[in-house]
Design an enzyme around this catalytic site. Structure first.
Site, mmCIF file in Angstrom:
data_model
loop_
_atom_site.group_PDB
_atom_site.id
_atom_site.type_symbol
_atom_site.label_atom_id
_atom_site.label_comp_id
_atom_site.label_asym_id
_atom_site.label_seq_id
_atom_site.Cartn_x
_atom_site.Cartn_y
_atom_site.Cartn_z
ATOM 1 N N SER A 146 0.848 -1.278 -0.075
ATOM 2 C CA SER A 146 -0.176 0.115 0.052
ATOM 3 C C SER A 146 0.773 1.417 -0.110
ATOM 4 C CB SER A 146 -0.989 -0.082 1.092
ATOM 5 O OG SER A 146 -1.944 0.941 1.243
ATOM 6 N N GLU A 244 -9.561 -3.782 -6.601
ATOM 7 C CA GLU A 244 -9.010 -2.817 -5.791
ATOM 8 C C GLU A 244 -8.959 -1.493 -6.874
ATOM 9 O OE1 GLU A 244 -5.297 -2.680 -3.734
ATOM 10 O OE2 GLU A 244 -5.083 -4.946 -4.255
ATOM 11 N N HIS A 274 -7.647 -5.227 -1.172
ATOM 12 C CA HIS A 274 -6.378 -4.718 -0.859
ATOM 13 C C HIS A 274 -5.627 -5.121 0.145
ATOM 14 C CE1 HIS A 274 -3.986 -0.744 -0.909
ATOM 15 N NE2 HIS A 274 -4.164 -0.908 0.432
#
Length: 312
Positions: A146, A244, A274
């Site tokens: 991320s 996502e 995610h």
């Protein structure tokens, strides 16, 4: 009649949403961080040893029967606001087991106490510390998820600019590579993504960058780096879930790196969300993805994977 088994992906999503639901506009950041760590509070089969790495708080995470002469530097996710060595301990332990080498988790400075470019500076300090310890570029790799995935790529660009040795490879998961959130998937996959929507990502970017910095700065948005810089990156593996909004952040980066003459493979995992790799106890695909990432890093670090190494 037996009750149907719940979808494991939806069960994971429900746990994440339950954590988010406890947060409001007035929730202190310290409470958010505590809640996020608690979400991933799982015992691990690894040795965890705190270390000061060039003035940056870090931790060695090493699974049994893994090598200490190679190092994967790990940058955790959390929107530059939450996430820690505790929340990502299980993921780092799985990464160590899958790659066969030790992992150095970086507890970089976060917002709102510290904004950009503090996390990039911390990453550089850690890499310089490793070099001073005799851990050279070819014996290192970087990884992250991320926001930490984008940070890992920004660190590679920063190492280029500083003339520092290039790590052997990088593996990033659901990497946030574009703080302008301009990719097509922010629209085309909005209905599929149960957590991250474009307004949320833009708000996190503003929180990280403040008023003084441009979201198009390649150290914030590696996707927007110049072609010569992208082409000089080490081999990349980018994994992202099919559900996502950030799919374009990985797809577009892989395309641009390839067009610039570099090596980048983008894997889109069907039905996944995610950073699904953070749930290896719940999701078989998380275990498979971790194994694939571990093999990728092991190959580029010159480590022969063995059947006994497993992320489970």
């Amino acid at each position: 009649m037996s009750r149907p088994h719940p979808d494991p992906v939806e069960a994971v999503v429900a746990r994440v949403r339950a954590t988010y639901a406890r947060w409001g506009r007035d929730t202190p950041v310290a409470q958010m961080r505590t809640d996020w760590d608690a979400l991933f509070d799982t015992p691990v089969d690894a040795t965890v040893t705190p270390v000061d790495a060039g003035g940056v708080r870090c931790a060695w995470v090493q699974a049994p029967d893994t090598r200490s002469d190679r190092t994967v530097v790990y940058l955790h996710g959390g929107g530059f606001q939450v996430g820690s060595l505790a929340s990502h301990r299980e993921l780092m332990a799985a990464l160590s087991a899958a790659s066969g080498v030790r992992v150095l988790g970086v507890d970089y400075r976060m917002t709102p106490e510290h904004r950009y470019p503090a996390p990039v500076q911390d990453g550089l300090a850690v890499m310089r510390w490793l070099q001073a310890q005799g851990v050279t570029g070819p014996h290192t790799a970087v990884a992250g998820d991320s926001a930490g995935g984008g940070l890992a790529l920004a660190l590679l660009l920063a190492l280029q600019g500083a003339g520092q040795p290039r790590p052997a490879a990088a593996w990033v998961m659901s990497a946030w590579t574009d703080m302008t959130a301009s990719g097509s998937s922010y629209t085309t996959r909005a209905a599929l993504d149960p957590i991250h929507q474009r307004p949320m990502m833009l708000a996190l970017a503003r929180n990280y960058l403040g008023q003084a910095h441009n979201p198009r700065d390649p150290m914030a948005s590696p996707l927007l780096a110049a072609p010569d810089a992208l082409g000089a990156l080490p081999p990349l593996l980018l994994q992202v879930g099919e559900r996502e909004t950030l799919v374009s952040d990985s797809e577009d980066l892989a395309q641009r790196v390839g067009e610039a003459g570099g090596q980048a493979q983008c894997q889109i995992w069907p039905g996944m969300v995610h950073v699904f790799q953070q749930y290896p106890a719940d999701l078989p695909d998380a275990r498979l993805a971790l194994a694939a990432g571990g093999r990728f890093l092991a190959t580029h670090l010159g480590v022969a994977p063995t059947p006994t190494r497993s992320p489970t």
